[in-house]
Design a protein around this motif. Structure first.
Motif, mmCIF file in Angstrom:
data_model
loop_
_atom_site.group_PDB
_atom_site.id
_atom_site.type_symbol
_atom_site.label_atom_id
_atom_site.label_comp_id
_atom_site.label_asym_id
_atom_site.label_seq_id
_atom_site.Cartn_x
_atom_site.Cartn_y
_atom_site.Cartn_z
ATOM 1 N N ALA A 493 0.817 -1.216 0.000
ATOM 2 C CA ALA A 493 0.000 0.000 0.000
ATOM 3 C C ALA A 493 0.850 1.264 0.000
ATOM 4 O O ALA A 493 0.408 2.320 -0.466
ATOM 5 N N PHE A 494 2.074 1.183 0.499
ATOM 6 C CA PHE A 494 2.941 2.367 0.557
ATOM 7 C C PHE A 494 3.649 2.651 -0.768
ATOM 8 O O PHE A 494 4.290 3.690 -0.908
ATOM 9 N N ALA A 495 3.542 1.749 -1.727
ATOM 10 C CA ALA A 495 4.277 1.920 -2.985
ATOM 11 C C ALA A 495 3.659 3.021 -3.838
ATOM 12 O O ALA A 495 2.432 3.197 -3.869
ATOM 13 N N GLY A 496 4.521 3.729 -4.545
ATOM 14 C CA GLY A 496 4.038 4.714 -5.506
ATOM 15 C C GLY A 496 3.690 4.073 -6.834
ATOM 16 O O GLY A 496 2.851 4.569 -7.588
ATOM 17 N N THR A 497 4.356 2.959 -7.149
ATOM 18 C CA THR A 497 4.077 2.188 -8.370
ATOM 19 C C THR A 497 3.786 0.756 -7.948
ATOM 20 O O THR A 497 4.532 0.176 -7.150
ATOM 21 N N HIS A 498 2.727 0.178 -8.489
ATOM 22 C CA HIS A 498 2.347 -1.182 -8.115
ATOM 23 C C HIS A 498 2.305 -2.045 -9.380
ATOM 24 O O HIS A 498 1.544 -1.771 -10.307
ATOM 25 N N LEU A 499 3.159 -3.087 -9.419
ATOM 26 C CA LEU A 499 3.202 -4.032 -10.532
ATOM 27 C C LEU A 499 2.685 -5.376 -10.048
ATOM 28 O O LEU A 499 3.033 -5.824 -8.949
ATOM 29 N N ARG A 500 1.870 -6.005 -10.887
ATOM 30 C CA ARG A 500 1.354 -7.327 -10.532
ATOM 31 C C ARG A 500 1.801 -8.341 -11.567
ATOM 32 O O ARG A 500 1.720 -8.094 -12.775
ATOM 33 N N VAL A 501 2.293 -9.480 -11.077
ATOM 34 C CA VAL A 501 2.647 -10.598 -11.946
ATOM 35 C C VAL A 501 1.417 -11.483 -12.071
ATOM 36 O O VAL A 501 0.910 -12.016 -11.070
ATOM 37 N N LEU A 502 0.919 -11.609 -13.294
ATOM 38 C CA LEU A 502 -0.312 -12.357 -13.560
ATOM 39 C C LEU A 502 0.019 -13.704 -14.183
ATOM 40 O O LEU A 502 0.810 -13.795 -15.129
ATOM 41 N N LYS A 503 -0.582 -14.744 -13.679
ATOM 42 C CA LYS A 503 -0.386 -16.096 -14.206
ATOM 43 C C LYS A 503 -1.597 -16.491 -15.029
ATOM 44 O O LYS A 503 -2.735 -16.363 -14.582
ATOM 45 N N GLN A 504 -1.331 -16.917 -16.261
ATOM 46 C CA GLN A 504 -2.396 -17.384 -17.154
ATOM 47 C C GLN A 504 -2.120 -18.837 -17.484
ATOM 48 O O GLN A 504 -1.005 -19.194 -17.878
ATOM 49 N N GLN A 505 -3.108 -19.663 -17.341
ATOM 50 C CA GLN A 505 -2.905 -21.094 -17.466
ATOM 51 C C GLN A 505 -3.986 -21.708 -18.352
ATOM 52 O O GLN A 505 -5.168 -21.391 -18.221
#
Length: 551
Positions: A493-505
């Motif tokens: 929550a404290f991050a200025g930039t938030h990246l998410r690693v998405l898994k597709q299966q």
């Protein structure tokens, strides 16, 4: 800082572009989604080990913004690479079992990437936390805290240690050789005395052998020369004329007639007669020299024997023995001059005094730094949900080595009244994570590295502690780029930039991608991290509260 990280065909990541922000970037995702692959890509890009099982066909590129006159830019330019307007491109590929590294558009050794990376990124993971338990890592942290002036003392000490160690090794080797040289000098002196006593001359053996053969065949030589002399010069005892006399008679007969053709033959007879007379005289002279001097043969035999012994020991013939004698005399002179142990010992002692002064200076600096580091780290721990903890940095004497003569130990007292104990024993996993973060926050002002990467620095903590960690990471991000792989929503929550690693299966293949989240997507992701359910309204409200609380 890292502007972009491009990853292709690494593990579960088919293709991804990671664009962290300039401050605090959080990298989140479900377990197994591929967050570790992002860090693996970064480690590979910085010269780290490559796992062939996941890297075949991989291509990784990283774009950094760096000071054009900074050390990373200079190293790449020295290797022939380009740094365009402060933009540095690094690359790593793996294809057909072959690994290649690139810097500034030029192929370079992977070791150069590692050296450049030391000026670009500091990566902290679970293994880093375990290394923090090691006294050598604790001493390294204290040295980093000292900044450039202290590190200069450390480099001076390492240089002084190398110089002293080299001289000490030379001195010990010279002392070992001294005994060997003494034995060698005894041999050389004995050999030269033996050669001098015999006093061989160039080519002497050959003439001695010839004379010995002559004396051994003296009777035969006397008979042969006497017969030859009689045949050429005549025999006075029998009045038999010799060949020379007969030739002279023949010449006089031809001289008594006047004929031009015979004149040439007369001249030839005269020449033959004179040659025969000279040969006869030489034969007589040789015969006169055939004297059986008493004891001469025995002397010759002894002389040949003495020379033969020299040949067996020092050379195949007289000339070889004389050459060996000259070389041995030169070697003996050099050995007698010796390595000057006294001068070498003096140099070693001088180098040791320089080293001792450097050791004292380094230890004094560490002792002064230890108190400051303990105070600063304790202050940070109090803001990381460890309000009653104290961290002491203790410097004690140790065996001398390249990095000084100090043992550095971090002692933790987790609460008032607790006996400070080494963090390797006293700190839990969560406490160790916070100690490491506290040190990084303290060390940030002395580090020239622009990017810090933390892999699950919040492991083993939760609740208020996780919030405190997030807040301190945000503080660190005020002066550096901070990238954090985390499972904790309070940290993300404290991050200025938030990246998410998405898994597709699908049925056959699992692939991952990295996406930058907008404000609403962040709410959904943090809700998932809180409750495991993205559509939980309660979790979303809690997520919005966390995001609002950081502001």
């Amino acid at each position: 800082m890292i502007e972009e990280l491009r990853i292709e065909h690494l593990g579960v990541i088919a293709a991804a572009s990671v664009r962290p922000g300039p401050g605090f970037t959080a990298l989140t995702g479900e377990t197994g989604a591929g967050k570790t692959m992002v860090l693996t890509a970064l480690e590979m890009l910085l010269g780290g080990r490559v796992d062939a099982a996941i890297s075949e066909g991989a291509s990784i590129e990283g774009i950094w913004s760096v000071p054009p006159d900074g050390p990373a830019a200079r190293m790449v330019q020295d290797a022939g690479g380009l740094v365009d307007d402060g933009e540095l491109l690094l690359g790593r590929t793996a294809a057909n079992g072959r690994l290649r590294a690139f810097a500034g558009g030029r192929m370079v050794p992977a070791s150069l990437l590692a050296e450049v990376g030391e000026h670009l990124v500091t990566i902290h993971g679970q293994t880093t936390q375990q290394r923090l338990r090691n006294p050598a890592a604790q001493r390294g942290a204290l040295d980093r805290f000292g900044g450039a002036d202290h590190l200069h003392l450390l480099e001076d000490h390492r240089a002084a240690y190398r110089t002293w160690q080299e001289l000490d090794a030379q001195l010990r080797e010279a002392r070992t050789r001294q005994q060997e040289n003494a034995q060698r000098m005894v041999f050389l002196r004995s050999a030269l005395e033996e050669i001098e006593k015999v006093d061989p001359q160039p080519g002497e053996s050959e003439s001695l052998h010839a004379e010995r053969r002559r004396l051994a065949n003296l009777a035969d030589l006397s008979t042969a020369t006497a017969a030859a002399s009689s045949a050429v010069l005549g025999d006075e005892t029998t009045d038999a004329a010799g060949a020379a006399h007969l030739l002279h008679l023949a010449a006089r007969e031809l001289a008594s007639v006047d004929d031009p053709d015979l004149a040439a033959l007369h001249a030839r007879l005269v020449s033959l007669a004179e040659e025969a007379s000279e040969v006869g005289r030489d034969i007589s002279g040789f015969a006169d020299g055939l004297q059986d001097e008493p004891g001469r043969l025995e002397w010759l035999n002894q002389r040949v024997h003495d020379l033969s012994l020299l040949h067996q020991r020092y050379g195949a013939d007289d000339d070889a023995v004389l050459r060996w004698s000259q070389e041995a005399a030169a070697e003996l002179t050099a050995l007698e001059r010796g390595s000057d142990l006294e001068a070498l010992h003096e140099q070693e002692q001088k180098a040791r005094r320089v080293l001792d002064r450097a050791t004292v200076d380094l230890s004094a600096s560490r002792t002064a730094l230890a108190e400051r580091l303990g105070q600063d780290a304790t202050s940070e721990l109090q803001q990381l949900a460890m309000p009653n903890a104290t961290l002491q940095v203790v410097v004690k004497p140790a065996d001398l080595g390249p990095d000084g003569a100090d043992d550095v130990t971090f002692l933790l007292a987790a609460h008032p009244g607790a006996t400070p104990a080494p963090i390797a024993k006293a700190a839990s996993g969560g406490e160790l994570s916070r100690i490491m973060l506290a040190l990084e926050v303290v060390l940030a002002d002395t580090d020239a590295v622009g990017t810090f990467v933390f892999d699950e620095v919040d492991a083993g903590v939760g609740g208020a502690a996780a919030t405190a960690i997030g807040r301190r990471l945000a503080a660190l991000a005020q002066s550096a780029q901070v990238i954090v792989v985390t499972h904790m929503p309070q940290v993300a929550a404290f991050a200025g930039t938030h990246l998410r690693v998405l898994k597709q299966q699908d049925a056959d293949v699992t692939v991952s991608d990295v996406r930058a989240l907008d404000d609403e997507e962040r709410v959904v992701e943090i809700a998932r991290m809180l409750a495991g359910q993205e559509d939980s309204q309660h979790a979303r409200e809690h997520a919005r509260e966390l995001l609002a609380a950081r502001l």
